[in-house]
Structures are given as structure tokens and as C-alpha cells.
Design a protein around this motif. Structure first.
Motif, mmCIF file in Angstrom:
data_model
loop_
_atom_site.group_PDB
_atom_site.id
_atom_site.type_symbol
_atom_site.label_atom_id
_atom_site.label_comp_id
_atom_site.label_asym_id
_atom_site.label_seq_id
_atom_site.Cartn_x
_atom_site.Cartn_y
_atom_site.Cartn_z
ATOM 1 N N ALA A 102 7.605 19.457 6.498
ATOM 2 C CA ALA A 102 8.421 18.401 5.890
ATOM 3 C C ALA A 102 9.067 17.537 6.968
ATOM 4 N N VAL A 103 9.612 18.196 8.006
ATOM 5 C CA VAL A 103 10.213 17.441 9.113
ATOM 6 C C VAL A 103 9.153 16.603 9.815
ATOM 7 N N SER A 104 7.952 17.166 9.993
ATOM 8 C CA SER A 104 6.875 16.443 10.657
ATOM 9 C C SER A 104 6.492 15.197 9.866
ATOM 10 N N GLU A 105 6.447 15.308 8.545
ATOM 11 C CA GLU A 105 6.108 14.153 7.720
ATOM 12 C C GLU A 105 7.182 13.069 7.809
ATOM 13 N N ASP A 106 8.462 13.490 7.856
ATOM 14 C CA ASP A 106 9.540 12.511 8.002
ATOM 15 C C ASP A 106 9.452 11.795 9.347
ATOM 16 N N ILE A 107 9.206 12.571 10.406
ATOM 17 C CA ILE A 107 9.087 11.970 11.734
ATOM 18 C C ILE A 107 7.894 11.024 11.782
ATOM 19 N N GLU A 108 6.804 11.403 11.119
ATOM 20 C CA GLU A 108 5.620 10.545 11.099
ATOM 21 C C GLU A 108 5.919 9.225 10.385
ATOM 22 N N ARG A 109 6.645 9.314 9.267
ATOM 23 C CA ARG A 109 6.994 8.102 8.529
ATOM 24 C C ARG A 109 7.917 7.207 9.348
ATOM 25 N N LEU A 110 8.947 7.814 9.948
ATOM 26 C CA LEU A 110 9.900 7.021 10.727
ATOM 27 C C LEU A 110 9.257 6.409 11.968
ATOM 28 N N SER A 111 8.416 7.176 12.641
ATOM 29 C CA SER A 111 7.763 6.641 13.838
ATOM 30 C C SER A 111 6.804 5.517 13.467
ATOM 31 N N GLY A 112 6.155 5.639 12.294
ATOM 32 C CA GLY A 112 5.284 4.564 11.839
ATOM 33 C C GLY A 112 6.056 3.286 11.548
ATOM 34 N N GLU A 113 7.230 3.433 10.886
ATOM 35 C CA GLU A 113 8.054 2.260 10.607
ATOM 36 C C GLU A 113 8.586 1.644 11.899
ATOM 37 N N LEU A 114 8.997 2.502 12.850
ATOM 38 C CA LEU A 114 9.489 1.993 14.128
ATOM 39 C C LEU A 114 8.378 1.279 14.890
ATOM 40 N N ARG A 115 7.175 1.835 14.832
ATOM 41 C CA ARG A 115 6.043 1.192 15.507
ATOM 42 C C ARG A 115 5.776 -0.183 14.904
ATOM 43 N N ASP A 116 5.754 -0.266 13.572
ATOM 44 C CA ASP A 116 5.500 -1.558 12.919
ATOM 45 C C ASP A 116 6.593 -2.573 13.259
ATOM 46 N N THR A 117 7.857 -2.116 13.274
ATOM 47 C CA THR A 117 8.958 -3.018 13.620
ATOM 48 C C THR A 117 8.828 -3.507 15.062
ATOM 49 N N MET A 118 8.450 -2.601 15.942
ATOM 50 C CA MET A 118 8.307 -2.970 17.346
ATOM 51 C C MET A 118 7.166 -3.966 17.537
ATOM 52 N N MET A 119 6.094 -3.788 16.774
ATOM 53 C CA MET A 119 4.981 -4.710 16.883
ATOM 54 C C MET A 119 5.397 -6.117 16.448
ATOM 55 N N VAL A 120 6.231 -6.190 15.403
ATOM 56 C CA VAL A 120 6.704 -7.487 14.929
ATOM 57 C C VAL A 120 7.578 -8.159 15.986
ATOM 58 N N LEU A 121 8.406 -7.355 16.680
ATOM 59 C CA LEU A 121 9.279 -7.919 17.711
ATOM 60 C C LEU A 121 8.471 -8.549 18.842
ATOM 61 N N ARG A 122 7.313 -7.996 19.127
ATOM 62 C CA ARG A 122 6.487 -8.517 20.216
ATOM 63 C C ARG A 122 5.648 -9.720 19.811
ATOM 64 N N MET A 123 5.603 -9.987 18.509
ATOM 65 C CA MET A 123 4.773 -11.088 18.032
ATOM 66 C C MET A 123 5.471 -12.435 18.242
ATOM 67 N N VAL A 124 4.714 -13.405 18.699
ATOM 68 C CA VAL A 124 5.232 -14.765 18.870
ATOM 69 C C VAL A 124 4.230 -15.724 18.242
ATOM 70 N N PRO A 125 4.695 -16.836 17.685
ATOM 71 C CA PRO A 125 3.766 -17.792 17.070
ATOM 72 C C PRO A 125 2.875 -18.445 18.110
ATOM 73 N N VAL A 126 1.652 -18.715 17.712
ATOM 74 C CA VAL A 126 0.682 -19.285 18.639
ATOM 75 C C VAL A 126 1.029 -20.724 18.999
ATOM 76 N N THR A 127 2.020 -21.304 18.310
ATOM 77 C CA THR A 127 2.451 -22.658 18.667
ATOM 78 C C THR A 127 2.977 -22.716 20.095
ATOM 79 N N GLN A 128 3.493 -21.577 20.611
ATOM 80 C CA GLN A 128 3.931 -21.551 22.006
ATOM 81 C C GLN A 128 2.757 -21.785 22.951
#
Length: 660
Positions: free
Chosen positions: A312-338
Motif C-alpha cells: 500500500a505504501v509502495s503504491e502511494d509512493i508510486e502515485r506521488l512520484s508520478g505526479e511529481l514527475r509530471d509536475t516537474m516535466m511541466v515546469l521544464r516546458m517552454v513555448p516554442v515561440t522562444q
């Protein structure tokens, strides 16, 4: 806690201002009468000059002052905006960037040459018919009341130069309101408690007064009220027998007083964004990658045991790490207009160098890509755009003779498809000369005379080292090194290039680029006793290769896939595993663009969230692998370089066809 270097902060802000200046100048070229753009460029120059002086960049401030003065004359209607004047300021802007980056070097000779050119452009513009200047502001009185933030002095804002600038606009009567100054025991010597009231008498405008406070406008309180003269002073003479009520003066009305609510709103708006150094994002991405690896190991331990709470703890950590990974990926994204925004200036310069009329059209500027991908795409796209302008587009006379518009068009398009971004560089020029490409390829020994090639293979020859069809070497092209750089860079990004060219109508070059270079979805496979990762975005399908089919294909290495032959590579032979093949091997069909090849593996383990680790310098020349990753059990799996394997498979196919 470390504090940011103020000089580094200034350089960052100066870079943004220089980009705004360049964008404003290029917009102004499209409409020379656009007063809003003139004002925007003037404000940016004014801000850059003041900030440079504040941080000790005296050469920058002095040089920018002359450009600001020139645009001030345009703003006041004394001279018109001309292409020569804007071109001179564009070159001056490039020099400002050098003055920001190298403040201690001697740039006096370059500065003098640029300022001389700027002066000549202003004088030439003054000889043109200037636009009708707006009516000069009538002399009158302005009541100005302002107070700076309490921390203004701490941040380096001195109110005295602001008052001096107001005095330059006319006669000033200055009064200080010290009612907010506390008693000595409650006073903070670093805070500012004063409020100034200024009565300005002169031909100033509200805009010119606001320009004085341009650096601190968002944080201060500022009220500007015009002291209107009585109506009797400006109305025609009234007859003596007119009613007395008709001669009554009009009441004084404030003109667009700045409410405090606007200041609060602007302050809140400026606080919505936080500037973070890119290095910190990279460090955070590394930590997220380590977390994904640790979570993978935890999941493997939990699945091998019988402890339900651990699962159960492993599944929670997997879910949280997945959400953190997705959030981090969004932070690194920049529009191609640059990325696209850089090419407006390049197209402007290329039009002058080639003497051609060139228009730039961009689409899909809001498409987002990882910032590291954007940085590495800049140079390849510069080569492609320059090539389109030099080789692709015809001169205006040639285009008109061919029934085309005199101005050639270069189009940049970006769109996202799955885990990739497609960037298309197209032109409506003459198209690629296939006969010349073939002749050059035969001359360089890349192909044999009369060798049969697909159209795509022939066009891809332009990316070979030293390949150029230019008749003469110019400062734009002809040495055959630019397109080679493009190919190597796109391959390093795990991307692919596809070319479509129609004679007389133009060419489209499509770059297929992964969204990110940090974490990818991969297909984990086993070859012998080793495990490898194939980027999932390149996988088309998986087939089973029985032992009988494997034996029948010995010597030809082709499989039939829906009425087409696809070459395949036995990774066991390529990696020299020394092991026997599994009874039922699998073929993973991968592709880059229109080219496909099959990879024979022993087992397909499944999909894998792959954190990419760079290869060491000792393995830098190993072209088969693009990186490595750490699996849940702590072992290392190498990531296959799809572009290299597809090229190897197609080369093997060509050799076998030639031998057959």
C-alpha cells in the motif's frame, strides 16, 4: 541562504529588455507609423539606460542614451521612423548586448562607428517628409504627488534624480510631506517615510511625467492631476450684457488620476511569476529522476513480498512520484515561440544580405518543448532557415517570371503528436535540384553511378559531411558543414529528419523531436543475459520470430510485414552475447520518419519509465547507445540509439540489394 548576484540579475533583465527592443523594432518595420511601437521601444531603451547606470554599466548607459535620444525625436514627431534608422538601431542593439556581456573591454571604436551611422540615419530621416507632429502640449500646471515604497532606498532607488528629471520638464515647486515620519525610537533608518508633492509648470504631457517614474511605476503610489485653467481664461470674449452664470469658470477636474487599486493590482501581477535559475530546475529534475529509480526498487521489493502494508505504501509512493514527475516535466516546458522569435531578426538580415524579399510566417508558437531541447535546436534551425533563404528562395524577378509573388515565404510550424514535437521549416521556393544532388553525391563517392535510390534517400544526401550543391562559397553557405551539424544534432536529440521537396513549389523539412530528454517511456527488452531499453516513441509494433523463420531468414535478414520487406538486425550478433537464442524470439519494429527496421530480441519484458543517464566520456564514441538507466534491482540497462540502428539496418539492406 545564498542571495542572487545583483549583476547576474541585471544581465538577465537586460537580456529580456534587449529582446523586447528587437521585437519592437521588427514590428515597427511592418508599420512605420505605429506610434505605440515607437513608445514601447523608447521605454525599453530608457529602462535599459537607467538600469545600466544603476549597476555601474556606464558605457552601456552612455551608448544607449544616444539611441534613446534618436527614438525620442521619432516619438515627438520631429523625424519619421525609416527602415535605415531602425536598421541602425538594430545593429546598435547587438552592440548593447556586447556591452552587457563585456563591460570592461574597450568598445569605443565600434561604439563611435555605430553612433556615426545612427546620426547619419537620423539626419537622413530628418530630410524626409516628417509626419505631421501632434499638437504641442499647451503650457499648464500639473499637480504631482508620489511616494516610493518603504524599501526604496535599500533597493537603490534615489528620489532626488526623479525630482531632477521633473525639473527638466518645466519649473517645479517641490514640497515634502513628513507627517508619516515616526518618532526617533520607532524609526527604521533603512526605510523611506516621505511623500513629495510637486507643482510642475510647463509644456509637459502626462506620458512624459510617467516616463520619469518608469523604473518604479509598479511599486509606488503616483497621482498626476492637470490643473486646468478657468474657462473664462480660454473662452472667447463674452458680451457685457451676457448672463453672469455664463461667465462662471468651469470647476477643476482631475485628469486620469491613478487610483491606488491599480498599483496593488500591478504589484500582485508582478508577484505571480518567480524567476528561477535554470540550474536549479536541472538539479530538481535530477532529484526527481533519482526518486523514480528509488520508487521502482521499492515497487519491486513490495511485489516480491507478502506484506500488504508495504504494498500500500509502495503504491502511494508510486502515485506521488508520478505526479511529481509530471509536475516537474511541466515546469521544464517552454513555448516554442522562444525559439521562433529568434528568426525574425535572422530573416530581416538575410533579406538584406541576399537582396531577396522574404516573409516569415510562424504557426503553433504555443507548442511546449523541454527547455534543453529548445536550446539545442537553435543552431540546427538557423542552418535550415539560412539554407532555405539562400538555396530555396528565388530572387524577386525570378519569382515574378515564374508566376509567384515577388516576396518569398519561409514558414515555421510546430505541433505536438504524442510524445514528439514536429517542427517544419518550409519555403515556397524552387525546390531541391535532384540531378545536382545526385551528381554531387557521385562526385563525393557517396553513391555509385546510376545506383538506384529512393527519393528520400537521395534528398537525405544533403546531410552528408562536406556536401554542398552551391556553385560558390559565400558567407551564407557553400562549405558543406552546416547541414552535417543539423543531422548530428538531431540524432543526438534522438530525433529524425524527413524531407519533402516539389520542383518549382518549395521544400518542407520536418524535424521529429522528443518532448523531453530527461525521462522517457521505454520498452525494456532482453538480449542474451543483458537488458536494454528502446524508446517507446520509436516502436511501431512487435512480432514473433519463430526458430523456423529465423533459420529461413539467414543470409537475407528480411521479414515480410504487410506486403513490404523490412530489414532486421539480430542484436545478439551485434552485441556478441555468445548465448543461444530463445525458442521464440521477438522482432521489435522501430522507425525514424519513413525508414523502418526490425530488432530481434530474446524477450520483451514490458514498458519502463526510463530516467536517462549520460554515457561516460570513455563510452562517448559508442554510437549504438544514447545513454543508460538504472533498473529497479539496481542493475544498469543501456538505451538503444534508434537513429543509428535504423541507419545501420538500411545500410545493410542496401548492401544486400547491391550484392543480389
Amino acid at each position: 541562504m545564498s542571495h542572487p548576484d545583483p549583476i547576474a540579475v541585471f544581465r538577465t533583465e537586460a537580456a529580456e529588455l534587449l529582446e523586447m527592443i528587437e521585437a519592437g523594432l521588427l514590428d515597427l518595420l511592418e508599420d512605420l507609423s505605429n506610434k505605440d511601437q515607437v513608445d514601447a521601444v523608447f521605454r525599453s531603451l530608457h529602462t535599459l539606460k537607467g538600469s545600466g547606470a544603476m549597476f555601474g554599466f556606464e558605457a552601456l548607459a552612455a551608448f544607449t542614451h544616444h539611441c534613446e535620444t534618436a527614438f525620442d525625436r521619432v516619438r515627438k514627431g520631429e523625424v519619421p521612423a525609416t527602415e535605415d534608422l531602425i536598421s541602425a538601431v538594430l545593429d546598435a542593439k547587438d552592440h548593447m548586448r556586447v556591452l552587457v556581456e563585456e563591460p570592461g573591454a574597450d568598445h569605443s571604436s565600434v561604439s563611435e562607428n555605430l553612433l556615426g551611422r545612427l546620426q547619419r540615419a537620423v539626419e537622413a530621416a530628418a530630410g524626409h517628409e516628417a509626419p505631421a507632429p501632434s499638437a504641442a502640449a499647451p503650457k499648464g500646471k500639473w499637480n504631482i504627488r508620489f511616494s516610493l515604497p518603504a524599501n526604496a532606498m535599500t533597493n537603490g532607488t534615489n528620489p532626488l534624480p526623479l525630482i531632477d528629471e521633473l525639473r527638466d520638464l518645466g519649473e517645479c515647486e517641490v514640497r515634502i510631506d513628513a507627517s508619516a515620519v515616526p518618532m526617533l525610537d520607532g524609526m527604521d533608518p533603512t526605510e523611506l517615510y516621505l511623500t513629495w508633492s510637486v507643482t510642475l509648470d510647463g509644456a509637459a504631457t502626462k506620458s512624459s511625467i510617467e516616463d520619469v517614474f518608469i523604473f518604479v511605476m509598479d511599486d509606488m503610489k503616483l497621482d498626476i492631476v492637470r490643473d486646468e485653467p478657468p474657462a473664462a481664461a480660454i473662452a472667447p470674449e463674452v458680451k457685457a450684457d451676457a448672463p453672469r452664470a455664463a461667465q462662471a469658470p468651469k470647476p477643476i477636474q482631475p485628469v486620469e488620476a491613478r487610483p491606488a487599486a491599480i498599483d496593488v493590482k500591478q504589484t500582485n501581477k508582478s508577484a505571480e511569476n518567480v524567476r528561477v535559475p535554470a540550474e536549479r530546475l536541472d538539479e530538481l529534475m535530477d532529484r526527481v529522476g533519482e526518486l523514480v529509480i528509488a520508487q521502482s526498487r521499492l515497487s519491486q521489493l513490495a511485489s516480491s513480498g507478502a506484506d500488504l502494508q508495504l504494498r500500500a505504501v509502495s503504491e502511494d509512493i508510486e502515485r506521488l512520484s508520478g505526479e511529481l514527475r509530471d509536475t516537474m516535466m511541466v515546469l521544464r516546458m517552454v513555448p516554442v515561440t522562444q525559439l521562433f522569435g529568434r528568426f525574425r531578426r535572422l530573416i530581416h538580415d538575410l533579406a538584406h544580405e541576399t537582396g531577396k524579399q522574404i516573409e516569415l510566417v510562424t504557426e503553433g508558437e504555443t507548442t511546449e518543448v523541454d527547455k534543453s531541447v529548445i536550446e539545442r535546436l537553435a543552431d540546427p534551425m538557423v542552418h535550415l532557415v539560412r539554407n532555405s533563404c539562400d538555396h530555396g528562395l528565388e530572387t524577386a524577378d525570378e519569382r515574378v517570371a515564374a508566376g509567384k509573388p515577388a516576396a518569398g515565404k519561409v514558414r515555421l510550424l510546430a505541433r505536438q503528436t504524442g510524445g514528439e514535437v514536429k517542427i517544419i521549416i518550409s519555403d515556397d521556393g524552387r525546390g531541391m535540384n535532384r540531378e545536382r544532388i545526385r551528381a554531387k553525391a557521385e562526385q563525393n563517392g557517396l553513391i555509385q553511378p546510376n545506383q538506384q535510390l529512393s527519393d528520400q534517400d537521395l534528398l537525405q544526401m544533403i546531410f552528408q559531411p562536406g556536401f554542398s550543391t552551391a556553385q560558390a562559397v559565400t558567407n551564407l553557405s557553400g562549405r558543406g558543414v552546416g547541414m552535417d551539424v543539423v543531422k548530428r544534432t538531431i540524432d543526438a536529440l534522438r530525433g529524425s529528419i524527413n524531407i519533402v521537396s516539389t520542383p518549382g513549389k518549395g521544400s518542407d523539412i520536418t524535424l521529429n523531436i522528443p518532448l523531453t530528454l530527461a525521462i522517457i517511456d521505454g520498452l525494456l527488452v532482453r538480449v542474451g543475459s543483458g537488458r536494454y531499453v528502446i524508446p517507446l516513441s520509436a516502436v511501431e509494433e512487435c512480432l514473433e520470430l519463430s526458430l523456423e523463420d529465423d533459420m529461413r531468414s539467414r543470409g537475407r535478414s528480411f521479414i515480410s510485414l504487410r506486403d513490404s520487406l523490412v530489414p532486421f538486425i539480430r542484436l545478439r550478433d551485434l552485441f556478441k552475447t555468445g548465448t543461444k537464442p530463445d525458442p521464440f524470439q521477438k522482432v521489435v519494429v522501430i522507425s525514424t520518419g519513413t525508414e523502418r527496421v526490425g530488432l530481434v530480441v530474446d524477450q520483451i519484458i514490458g514498458d519502463h519509465q526510463t530516467v536517462i543517464k549520460s554515457m561516460s566520456k570513455l563510452h562517448h564514441d559508442v554510437a549504438t547507445f544514447s545513454g543508460a538507466t538504472i533498473l529497479g534491482d539496481g542493475s544498469v540497462a543501456l538505451i538503444l540509439d534508434v537513429a543509428h540502428l535504423v541507419t545501420a539496418g538500411q545500410l545493410e539492406e542496401a548492401q544486400m540489394r547491391a550484392a543480389g
